[in-house]
Motif scaffolding. Structure first.
Motif, PDB file in Angstrom:
ATOM      1  N   ILE A  14     -13.363  55.414   3.217  1.00 25.85           N
ATOM      2  CA  ILE A  14     -12.069  56.708   3.282  1.00 25.85           C
ATOM      3  C   ILE A  14     -12.336  56.970   4.344  1.00 25.85           C
ATOM      4  O   ILE A  14     -13.825  57.528   4.900  1.00 25.85           O
ATOM      5  CB  ILE A  14     -11.886  57.066   2.085  1.00 25.85           C
ATOM      6  N   THR A  15     -11.433  57.513   5.231  1.00 25.60           N
ATOM      7  CA  THR A  15     -11.170  57.615   6.774  1.00 25.60           C
ATOM      8  C   THR A  15     -10.284  58.834   6.156  1.00 25.60           C
ATOM      9  O   THR A  15      -9.516  59.274   5.467  1.00 25.60           O
ATOM     10  CB  THR A  15     -10.567  56.996   7.743  1.00 25.60           C
ATOM     11  N   PRO A  16      -9.514  60.032   7.497  1.00 26.13           N
ATOM     12  CA  PRO A  16      -9.035  61.002   7.862  1.00 26.13           C
ATOM     13  C   PRO A  16      -7.966  60.309   7.332  1.00 26.13           C
ATOM     14  O   PRO A  16      -6.490  61.368   6.376  1.00 26.13           O
ATOM     15  CB  PRO A  16      -9.510  62.012   8.758  1.00 26.13           C
ATOM     16  N   ALA A  17      -7.560  58.925   7.869  1.00 26.33           N
ATOM     17  CA  ALA A  17      -6.338  58.535   7.681  1.00 26.33           C
ATOM     18  C   ALA A  17      -5.963  58.007   6.325  1.00 26.33           C
ATOM     19  O   ALA A  17      -5.005  57.752   6.502  1.00 26.33           O
ATOM     20  CB  ALA A  17      -6.231  57.378   8.716  1.00 26.33           C
ATOM     21  N   THR A  18      -6.596  57.870   5.421  1.00 28.94           N
ATOM     22  CA  THR A  18      -6.534  57.072   4.375  1.00 28.94           C
ATOM     23  C   THR A  18      -5.698  58.107   3.347  1.00 28.94           C
ATOM     24  O   THR A  18      -6.061  58.940   2.901  1.00 28.94           O
ATOM     25  CB  THR A  18      -7.753  56.993   3.389  1.00 28.94           C
ATOM     26  N   ARG A  19      -5.004  57.226   2.436  1.00 28.23           N
ATOM     27  CA  ARG A  19      -3.875  58.313   2.626  1.00 28.23           C
ATOM     28  C   ARG A  19      -3.026  57.513   0.614  1.00 28.23           C
ATOM     29  O   ARG A  19      -3.230  58.695  -0.061  1.00 28.23           O
ATOM     30  CB  ARG A  19      -2.175  58.153   2.494  1.00 28.23           C
ATOM     31  N   LEU A  20      -3.803  56.430   0.331  1.00 24.35           N
ATOM     32  CA  LEU A  20      -3.809  55.604  -1.112  1.00 24.35           C
ATOM     33  C   LEU A  20      -4.830  54.973  -1.506  1.00 24.35           C
ATOM     34  O   LEU A  20      -5.317  53.828  -0.412  1.00 24.35           O
ATOM     35  CB  LEU A  20      -2.560  55.385  -1.017  1.00 24.35           C
ATOM     36  N   ILE A  21      -5.090  54.772  -2.453  1.00 22.56           N
ATOM     37  CA  ILE A  21      -6.060  53.658  -2.903  1.00 22.56           C
ATOM     38  C   ILE A  21      -4.950  52.777  -3.968  1.00 22.56           C
ATOM     39  O   ILE A  21      -4.711  53.831  -4.981  1.00 22.56           O
ATOM     40  CB  ILE A  21      -7.350  54.132  -2.969  1.00 22.56           C
ATOM     41  N   ILE A  22      -5.275  51.386  -3.875  1.00 22.29           N
ATOM     42  CA  ILE A  22      -4.627  50.842  -5.152  1.00 22.29           C
ATOM     43  C   ILE A  22      -6.009  50.392  -5.569  1.00 22.29           C
ATOM     44  O   ILE A  22      -6.916  49.824  -5.185  1.00 22.29           O
ATOM     45  CB  ILE A  22      -4.013  49.757  -4.458  1.00 22.29           C
TER      46      ILE A  22
ATOM     47  N   LYS B  73     -13.572  64.374  -4.093  1.00 23.29           N
ATOM     48  CA  LYS B  73     -14.366  65.147  -3.305  1.00 23.29           C
ATOM     49  C   LYS B  73     -12.917  65.110  -1.893  1.00 23.29           C
ATOM     50  O   LYS B  73     -13.060  65.064  -0.752  1.00 23.29           O
ATOM     51  CB  LYS B  73     -15.592  64.246  -2.359  1.00 23.29           C
ATOM     52  N   HIS B  74     -11.828  63.739  -2.096  1.00 25.08           N
ATOM     53  CA  HIS B  74     -11.166  63.277  -1.053  1.00 25.08           C
ATOM     54  C   HIS B  74      -9.716  63.823  -1.738  1.00 25.08           C
ATOM     55  O   HIS B  74      -8.824  63.055  -2.150  1.00 25.08           O
ATOM     56  CB  HIS B  74     -11.321  61.806  -0.963  1.00 25.08           C
ATOM     57  N   PRO B  75      -9.444  65.376  -1.276  1.00 28.92           N
ATOM     58  CA  PRO B  75      -8.284  65.345  -1.980  1.00 28.92           C
ATOM     59  C   PRO B  75      -6.515  65.031  -1.610  1.00 28.92           C
ATOM     60  O   PRO B  75      -5.745  65.026  -1.823  1.00 28.92           O
ATOM     61  CB  PRO B  75      -7.889  67.317  -1.840  1.00 28.92           C
ATOM     62  N   ASN B  76      -6.328  64.294  -0.285  1.00 33.08           N
ATOM     63  CA  ASN B  76      -5.817  63.459   0.916  1.00 33.08           C
ATOM     64  C   ASN B  76      -5.566  62.723   0.119  1.00 33.08           C
ATOM     65  O   ASN B  76      -4.077  62.124   0.638  1.00 33.08           O
ATOM     66  CB  ASN B  76      -6.112  64.123   2.034  1.00 33.08           C
ATOM     67  N   VAL B  77      -6.002  61.561  -0.399  1.00 31.82           N
ATOM     68  CA  VAL B  77      -6.359  60.380  -0.897  1.00 31.82           C
ATOM     69  C   VAL B  77      -5.798  60.210  -2.506  1.00 31.82           C
ATOM     70  O   VAL B  77      -5.813  61.152  -3.971  1.00 31.82           O
ATOM     71  CB  VAL B  77      -6.858  59.479  -1.321  1.00 31.82           C
TER      72      VAL B  77
END
Ligand SMILES: Cc1ncc(COP(=O)(O)O)c(C=O)c1O
Length: 389
Positions: free
Chosen positions: A161-169, A195-199
């Motif tokens: 996960i990076t700051p650019a990660t938006r979605l995980i399948i 801990k990654h609220p943007n994903v």
């Protein structure tokens, strides 16, 4: 000179469909092809579903439905899923779509775009990568490992996960491996994602009914702390043997529904109404035939795994779910792409080579055991003869 959108030109073929067309062409020439390539149940949908759809075609309704789907069907899906996993689900969180695929395609459209990264399993269902890519996002594979019984390592996934990660399948039980991720590993992933609220999370649960030996299926709905960014993908294709009907559903956080509805109105307005009526009969009717399907798959799985392990150079784990075996063929000396081609052309057995599911699929083959026991026995016999020759 026509100029094609590079995001569309970059979409790769889904080998299962190419192989299906080739297998059908060979069969039309009179060759005795056994197609274990495409992943679809060989059963008929239960009769009460066919009758409900037939009645709908005859008597209506015939008009458009709400883009989100018939309210009665959405409520029924909410009850069906909520009841199964003992979690609250309401009809206004449900979106009916023409096939399971549409839900992850829309999720990629909503969260993708240039600059975004989308994490997906490798080996995994090929359209994940292409749906991510065609949105303009960068698809980022995470490894699925044979030595983890075709599960993932949550820490390893989280580390991508990076700051650019938006979605995980996520997909469990999985295509192409049949792997089922353990409760402990899914829970570790869910805790890490907190801990990654943007994903956002897309959990593809289309094989949730195909689990064997009492394997514990864990829905991502079990993590209430992630619910406002979790999308569940499921549908009728695999559970009710309705792949050609094109009927699926997503359970979405309410705040995302407006975007899904926009995509539906641009793309297809609504899902076929007669199909939706068939889908309603399916999830409100008796489920005993679905259990019979599951038991047949389990029996076939055992037969296929035993048969594969009996071929020199092939080793196959016992998959906990879906209806695929993913044997490792490195011991045969063949490259999987060549072996798949030769098996189809010379032994008339259609399988899918592992790399078509991603780099980590190299050295493996996917075999769908959603076929009759007679066909499976004959295919195994031909494979053994060909590989050991
Ligand atoms: C993991 C996975 N998700 C989604 C789908 C698509 O299902 P549908 O045919 O309902 O679009 C498939 C079909 O093979 C699949 O294997």
């Amino acid at each position: 000179m026509l100029k094609i959108n590079p995001a569309v030109a970059a979409i790769e073929e889904e080998t299962a469909f190419t192989v299906m067309d080739r297998a059908n062409a060979l069969r039309a020439q009179g060759h005795p092809v056994i197609n274990l390539g495409i992943g679809q149940p060989d059963f008929q949908p239960p009769k009460h579903i066919l009758e409900a759809a037939e009645k709908a075609v005859r008597d209506g309704p015939h008009g458009y439905t709400s883009p989100q789907g018939l309210p009665a069907l959405r409520d029924a899906v909410a009850q069906y899923v909520g009841g199964r996993f003992k979690v609250p689900v309401t009809g206004d969180e449900v979106v009916i779509v023409p096939g399971g695929k549409v839900t992850f395609y829309f999720a990629c459209q909503i969260f993708g775009g240039p600059g975004a990264e989308i994490l997906y399993p490798d080996p995994g269902f090929p359209p994940y990568r292409d749906a991510a890519r065609s949105s303009g996002a960068k698809p980022v594979p995470y490894p699925i490992r044979e030595e983890k019984d075709f599960g993932f390592d949550a820490e390893e996934v989280l580390s991508l996960i990076t700051p650019a990660t938006r979605l995980i399948i996520i997909n469990s039980p999985a295509n192409p491996t049949g792997g089922v991720v353990s409760r402990a590993e899914i829970t570790r992933l869910a805790h890490g994602l907190a801990k990654h609220p943007n994903v956002a999370v897309l959990s593809d649960e289309i094989y949730s009914h195909q689990v064997y030996d009492g394997v514990d299926f864990v829905s991502f709905l079990s993590f209430p702390e992630l619910r406002d960014r979790t999308i569940i993908l499921d549908g009728w294709s695999k559970t009710f043997a309705m792949t050609g009907w094109r009927l699926g559903f997503g359970i979405w956080p309410k705040h995302l529904i407006e975007y899904v509805k926009k995509l539906i109105t641009v793309d297809h307005s609504c899902t076929s109404v007669a199909t939706q009526m068939g889908g309603l009969a399916a999830i409100t009717g008796p489920m005993d035939e679905i259990e019979d399907f599951r038991k047949s798959f389990q029996k076939r799985r055992d037969m296929v795994v035993t048969g594969l392990n009996d071929i020199k150079g092939v080793r196959c784990r016992v998959p906990g779910g879906a209806f695929y075996a993913f044997p490792n063929i490195t011991g045969t000396g063949w490259q999987s792409r060549d072996l798949a081609r030769e098996l189809l052309d010379k032994a008339y057995v259609a399988l899918i080579f592992g790399e078509s599911f991603g780099q980590n699929g190299k050295g493996f083959m996917r075999l769908s055991y959603a076929a009759s026991e007679a066909d499976l026995a004959e295919a195994l016999k031909r494979m053994k003869a060909f590989i050991e020759a």
